[in-house]
Design a protein around this motif. Structure first.
Motif, mmCIF file in Angstrom:
data_model
loop_
_atom_site.group_PDB
_atom_site.id
_atom_site.type_symbol
_atom_site.label_atom_id
_atom_site.label_comp_id
_atom_site.label_asym_id
_atom_site.label_seq_id
_atom_site.Cartn_x
_atom_site.Cartn_y
_atom_site.Cartn_z
ATOM 1 N N VAL A 385 0.852 -1.186 0.000
ATOM 2 C CA VAL A 385 0.000 0.000 0.000
ATOM 3 C C VAL A 385 0.887 1.235 0.000
ATOM 4 C CG1 VAL A 385 -0.212 0.158 2.515
ATOM 5 C CG2 VAL A 385 -2.015 1.103 1.071
ATOM 6 N N LEU A 386 0.452 2.258 -0.694
ATOM 7 C CA LEU A 386 1.218 3.496 -0.794
ATOM 8 C C LEU A 386 1.181 4.283 0.514
ATOM 9 C CD1 LEU A 386 -0.064 4.767 -4.258
ATOM 10 C CD2 LEU A 386 2.276 4.019 -3.777
ATOM 11 N N PRO A 387 2.218 5.083 0.796
ATOM 12 C CA PRO A 387 2.099 6.073 1.868
ATOM 13 C C PRO A 387 0.937 7.017 1.558
ATOM 14 C CG PRO A 387 4.392 5.825 1.192
ATOM 15 C CD PRO A 387 3.573 5.074 0.196
ATOM 16 N N PHE A 388 0.219 7.439 2.571
ATOM 17 C CA PHE A 388 -1.018 8.187 2.350
ATOM 18 C C PHE A 388 -0.772 9.530 1.664
ATOM 19 C CE2 PHE A 388 -4.664 10.844 3.518
ATOM 20 C CZ PHE A 388 -5.677 10.024 3.040
ATOM 21 N N GLY A 389 0.412 10.116 1.825
ATOM 22 C CA GLY A 389 0.671 11.437 1.240
ATOM 23 C C GLY A 389 0.881 11.438 -0.253
ATOM 24 N N HIS A 448 -3.658 2.687 -3.161
ATOM 25 C CA HIS A 448 -3.631 3.821 -2.233
ATOM 26 C C HIS A 448 -4.472 3.484 -1.003
ATOM 27 C CE1 HIS A 448 -4.154 7.907 -0.648
ATOM 28 N NE2 HIS A 448 -3.067 8.220 -1.348
ATOM 29 N N PRO A 449 -4.095 3.961 0.178
ATOM 30 C CA PRO A 449 -4.887 3.685 1.395
ATOM 31 C C PRO A 449 -6.338 4.142 1.291
ATOM 32 C CG PRO A 449 -2.767 4.619 1.978
ATOM 33 C CD PRO A 449 -2.863 4.711 0.493
ATOM 34 N N ASN A 598 -2.903 19.755 -10.331
ATOM 35 C CA ASN A 598 -3.263 20.497 -9.124
ATOM 36 C C ASN A 598 -3.188 19.526 -7.956
ATOM 37 O OD1 ASN A 598 -4.632 21.749 -6.953
ATOM 38 N ND2 ASN A 598 -5.813 23.029 -8.377
ATOM 39 N N MET A 599 -2.010 19.489 -7.310
ATOM 40 C CA MET A 599 -1.780 18.493 -6.268
ATOM 41 C C MET A 599 -2.703 18.690 -5.072
ATOM 42 S SD MET A 599 -0.186 15.776 -5.398
ATOM 43 C CE MET A 599 1.189 15.651 -6.518
ATOM 44 N N GLU A 600 -2.981 19.922 -4.723
ATOM 45 C CA GLU A 600 -3.861 20.177 -3.576
ATOM 46 C C GLU A 600 -5.251 19.576 -3.825
ATOM 47 O OE1 GLU A 600 -5.614 23.980 -1.009
ATOM 48 O OE2 GLU A 600 -4.050 24.268 -2.508
ATOM 49 N N ARG A 601 -5.756 19.752 -5.040
ATOM 50 C CA ARG A 601 -7.069 19.197 -5.374
ATOM 51 C C ARG A 601 -7.029 17.669 -5.382
ATOM 52 N NH1 ARG A 601 -9.610 21.525 -10.722
ATOM 53 N NH2 ARG A 601 -9.485 23.394 -9.424
ATOM 54 N N ARG A 602 -5.945 17.103 -5.930
ATOM 55 C CA ARG A 602 -5.811 15.647 -5.980
ATOM 56 C C ARG A 602 -5.797 15.048 -4.570
ATOM 57 N NH1 ARG A 602 -3.206 11.971 -9.362
ATOM 58 N NH2 ARG A 602 -4.263 13.098 -11.028
ATOM 59 N N LEU A 603 -5.020 15.636 -3.673
ATOM 60 C CA LEU A 603 -4.933 15.105 -2.314
ATOM 61 C C LEU A 603 -6.256 15.260 -1.570
ATOM 62 C CD1 LEU A 603 -1.351 16.352 -1.351
ATOM 63 C CD2 LEU A 603 -2.047 14.022 -1.926
ATOM 64 N N MET A 604 -6.962 16.354 -1.840
ATOM 65 C CA MET A 604 -8.273 16.536 -1.223
ATOM 66 C C MET A 604 -9.235 15.437 -1.676
ATOM 67 S SD MET A 604 -10.363 18.082 0.761
ATOM 68 C CE MET A 604 -9.544 19.633 1.175
ATOM 69 N N ALA A 605 -9.193 15.102 -2.974
ATOM 70 C CA ALA A 605 -10.067 14.045 -3.497
ATOM 71 C C ALA A 605 -9.736 12.704 -2.841
ATOM 72 C CB ALA A 605 -9.911 13.948 -5.011
ATOM 73 N N LEU A 606 -8.462 12.433 -2.601
ATOM 74 C CA LEU A 606 -8.070 11.183 -1.951
ATOM 75 C C LEU A 606 -8.527 11.154 -0.498
ATOM 76 C CD1 LEU A 606 -4.505 10.758 -3.479
ATOM 77 C CD2 LEU A 606 -6.477 9.282 -3.884
ATOM 78 N N ARG A 607 -8.474 12.303 0.172
ATOM 79 C CA ARG A 607 -8.947 12.353 1.563
ATOM 80 C C ARG A 607 -10.450 12.099 1.627
ATOM 81 N NH1 ARG A 607 -4.828 16.412 2.039
ATOM 82 N NH2 ARG A 607 -6.280 18.102 1.483
ATOM 83 N N VAL A 608 -11.184 12.661 0.656
ATOM 84 C CA VAL A 608 -12.632 12.438 0.609
ATOM 85 C C VAL A 608 -12.929 10.968 0.351
ATOM 86 C CG1 VAL A 608 -14.727 12.933 -0.709
ATOM 87 C CG2 VAL A 608 -13.180 14.793 -0.081
ATOM 88 N N PRO A 632 -1.309 -4.515 8.876
ATOM 89 C CA PRO A 632 -0.061 -3.921 8.389
ATOM 90 C C PRO A 632 -0.345 -2.953 7.253
ATOM 91 C CG PRO A 632 -0.270 -6.203 7.659
ATOM 92 C CD PRO A 632 -1.350 -5.976 8.658
ATOM 93 N N HIS A 633 0.217 -1.733 7.383
ATOM 94 C CA HIS A 633 0.109 -0.683 6.376
ATOM 95 C C HIS A 633 -1.321 -0.187 6.184
ATOM 96 C CE1 HIS A 633 4.170 -1.905 5.441
ATOM 97 N NE2 HIS A 633 3.740 -3.128 5.201
ATOM 98 N N ALA A 634 -2.234 -0.502 7.131
ATOM 99 C CA ALA A 634 -3.620 -0.064 6.958
ATOM 100 C C ALA A 634 -3.729 1.439 7.120
ATOM 101 C CB ALA A 634 -4.528 -0.763 7.967
ATOM 102 N N PHE A 635 -4.752 1.993 6.501
ATOM 103 C CA PHE A 635 -5.008 3.423 6.655
ATOM 104 C C PHE A 635 -5.327 3.721 8.115
ATOM 105 C CE2 PHE A 635 -6.205 7.571 5.867
ATOM 106 C CZ PHE A 635 -7.487 7.841 6.305
ATOM 107 N N PRO A 636 -4.695 4.751 8.729
ATOM 108 C CA PRO A 636 -4.925 5.060 10.142
ATOM 109 C C PRO A 636 -6.413 5.237 10.432
ATOM 110 C CG PRO A 636 -3.105 6.348 9.268
ATOM 111 C CD PRO A 636 -3.722 5.632 8.107
ATOM 112 N N GLY A 637 -6.849 4.606 11.494
ATOM 113 C CA GLY A 637 -8.246 4.718 11.890
ATOM 114 C C GLY A 637 -9.048 3.471 11.581
ATOM 115 N N ARG A 638 -8.555 2.656 10.620
ATOM 116 C CA ARG A 638 -9.248 1.403 10.325
ATOM 117 C C ARG A 638 -8.610 0.291 11.155
ATOM 118 N NH1 ARG A 638 -10.912 0.370 4.248
ATOM 119 N NH2 ARG A 638 -12.272 -0.986 5.431
#
Length: 648
Positions: A385-389, A448-449, A598-608, A632-638
């Motif tokens: 799994v990719l790093p979340f960033g 991606h997480p 537009n990296m800011e928009r891309r990261l926002m979409a991934l957070r959503v 292992p490597h799970a998205f934080p919170g799950r």
């Protein structure tokens, strides 16, 4: 000249032409023996100069008192004891208007041939249209002299004639424009942006100065914001001068001091409240003044400032250094805010130092310590799994005679990066199976997480080896996937990613020429960043990321050398036999720059997407004996919940 007139008379020259020639002779004699104008350049500007609305934020009558530091610089041009004027100044302070006022002064009061030299012919044309033409139009004394230039067949955008002289605009990149007409006043703008050589003719500044040698009363001006320490024309010229600095009095103790960035301070997280602090210390008591100047006090101090030569023993060469702290146009707090925004970005900080402080940027750490980078590897496995960033993925391929080396790189906010995987595929590049492996590698996807599969969005393949045609054949049908054939070229000033590709019609392929020196500069500065955030480089604890990899990643170092023409140039030299990891990182940097993302928009979409995935997950069954295990490597919170042998 009288002999020439006699010859014309003997051979029956036209009477009107002879009269005109006699008038020219009288004019030249009058100019040669007439006393210099009574006004200095600053006095002329105060009396006659009008600022144009399209070229100034404060159009109308010029006032030197409004920008007091310009007074000493302009008046140096009227000092008969000064031949060379060097101005190492911040951007958007005084330099362009100083050049304009010097030119206007001579057109009106002291006619002579002048040359205004810009870095390129295109910039010379832009200066003529955007700066010179409005000044001529709106300043009556200049429009009376030059206003009819458009109706003169000999006048062009780059050449303006007037009675007793002319203004020629030229580009430092054009040998032809530097090899004609004698010049008395030479105004060289942005000299640190000039090419090292005008074609094959040599240093453009030296070529231009050659044109002034016949004038005993010549003036030579070099004006610029600085660039790299050791390779900056303007810094070198300033160091040869009398090194004047603009000294201002402290509003409290009266101590005269030139303004330095180290004296600017602000409360934590409040750069807009920045204040300048007096540097004075009483030599007997050791007591500091340390008065924090208000913005009004800073502006008043600037209005009372004077230029003082710190090397008064140097004669005939006046040098001026001015940073933006001494500018009335921007509040000090805005300058501090800009610094806070760029201080973690080496490339942007370099620009800030050059353009705001008017100081050269000193390259440090040209070869980062491979052992220290090896020691900061992290536990993540992008194959799982990719790093979340991570917001986008690029790949780069280096083709050798017996193998291909490939690296995948993830990019996040402010170009924080994660090395995802590094592989070596052995084989001969002239076989179909070899390129099938490359194609499969570039089609690889990563999880991606947020529950999204991410693919490679841009790839760079080096075409400069022994298998150029095979690279062309491969990329020709894959341009829609942003698979690019690239070629690296060294040299200063070349952009990392070109504005457009170079079309090879014979091969029916587009090649993208990379500025590898710029990319290496960027890469090494990023390796110096110690904490995760903008520009930081993450590396995994993985098999291929061993000490050999990091030796290759730092496998070259920059060396400043003097070339045959006496210029200081930066050259990159290998310090390791194999440097493929460095090349691949350079290609990945270029691939990232090729993406208009537009990296800011891309990261926002991934957070959503991540939030939606979490909200849609079933709630765990509550039981008496519940065992919770971290995935292992799970998205934080799950979490994984094991209950009666069932995983939820």
């Amino acid at each position: 000249m009288s002999d020439a007139i006699a010859v014309l008379a003997e051979y029956g020259a036209d009477a009107a032409y002879e009269a005109g020639l006699r008038a020219q002779v009288r004019q030249i004699i009058a100019q040669s023996f007439s006393p210099p104008p009574d006004l200095t350049v600053s006095e002329w500007a105060d009396e006659y100069r009008v600022l144009s609305p399209e070229a100034s934020s404060e159009p109308g009558k010029w006032s030197t008192a409004r920008v007091e530091p310009s007074r000493g610089i302009m008046d140096a041009f009227a000092d008969p004891d000064i031949e060379i004027v060097t101005c190492m100044v911040a951007a958007q302070t005084v330099k362009t208007e100083v050049i304009n006022n010097v030119a206007g002064y001579h057109v009106h009061l002291d006619p002579c041939p002048m040359l205004i030299l810009q870095p390129t012919l295109q910039m010379a044309e832009a200066y003529s249209k955007d700066r010179l033409a409005p000044m001529i139009r709106d300043t009556p004394e200049l429009s009376a002299k030059l206003g009819n230039a458009a109706r003169d067949s000999e006048d062009t955008i780059l050449h303006k004639k007037y009675s007793g002289g002319h203004i020629t605009m030229a580009g430092a990149n054009s040998p032809a424009s530097l090899a004609s007409r004698p010049i008395r006043i030479l105004l060289c703008d942005e000299v640190d942006r000039y090419e090292a050589s005008a074609g094959k003719e040599g240093d453009p500044v030296s070529l231009a100065i050659e044109r002034t040698t016949t004038f005993w009363n010549r003036k030579i001006a070099l004006v610029s914001t600085p660039t790299i320490k050791g390779a900056s024309r303007i810094e070198s010229s300033y160091e040869e001068s009398d090194q004047r600095r603009f000294f201002v009095p402290c509003p409290k103790c009266g101590h005269m001091q030139h303004l330095q960035w180290k004296q600017v301070r602000w409360p934590d997280d409040k750069p807009l409240e920045a204040r300048y602090h007096c540097e004075y210390m009483d030599s007997e008591t050791g007591e500091l003044c340390d008065h924090a100047w208000s913005e009004a006090e800073r502006l008043k101090a600037i209005s009372r400032g004077v230029w003082i030569a710190t090397r008064p023993e140097v004669k005939g060469h006046a040098g001026f250094h001015l940073n933006r702290i001494a500018s009335p146009w921007r509040a000090l707090g805005e300058m501090a805010r800009d610094f806070v925004l760029v201080r973690k970005h080496p490339e942007r900080l370099k620009t800030w130092v050059n353009t705001r402080l008017a100081e050269t940027w000193e390259e440090r750490g040209e070869r980062a310590n491979p052992d220290s980078i090896y020691g900061r590897r992290e536990e993540y496995d992008a194959a799982v799994v990719l790093p979340f960033g991570v917001g986008t993925i690029t790949a780069s391929v280096d083709i050798q005679d017996d193998r291909a080396e490939i690296e995948w790189c993830g990019w996040g906010a402010d170009d924080e990066s994660w090395s995802l995987d590094y592989q070596v595929h052995y084989g001969v590049p002239n076989t179909p199976g070899f390129w099938e492996v490359i194609d499969s590698a570039l089609l690889r996807t990563f999880q991606h997480p947020a529950g999204v599969e991410m693919r490679v969005e841009a790839s760079c393949i080096d075409s400069g080896g022994h298998f150029t045609q095979h690279v062309y054949n491969f990329v020709r049908t894959r341009m829609a996937r942003r698979v690019y054939a690239i070629k690296g070229i060294g040299g200063p000033g070349r952009p990392i990613w070109p504005v457009k590709g170079t079309v090879n019609k014979a091969k029916n392929v587009t090649i993208f020429v990379l500025g590898v020196d710029q990319a290496k500069d960027m890469h090494y500065k990023r390796l110096e960043i110690k904490e995760p955030g903008p520009g930081y480089c993450h590396f995994p604890l993985a098999e291929h990321y061993d000490k050999k990899y990091f030796d290759g990643l730092t496998g070259e170092k920059a060396v400043l050398k003097t070339d045959k023409k006496g210029f200081t140039v930066k050259e990159w030299h290998k310090v390791q036999q194999r440097n493929e990891p460095l090349d691949l990182r350079v290609y990945n940097i270029a691939a990232r720059l090729s993406l208009g993302l537009n990296m800011e928009r891309r990261l926002m979409a991934l957070r959503v997407a991540a939030a939606n995935a979490m909200n849609a997950a079933p709630k765990p069954i509550t039981v008496v004996e519940e065992t919770v295990q971290a995935a292992p490597h799970a998205f934080p919170g799950r979490r994984r919940v094991r209950s009666r042998g069932v995983e939820r």
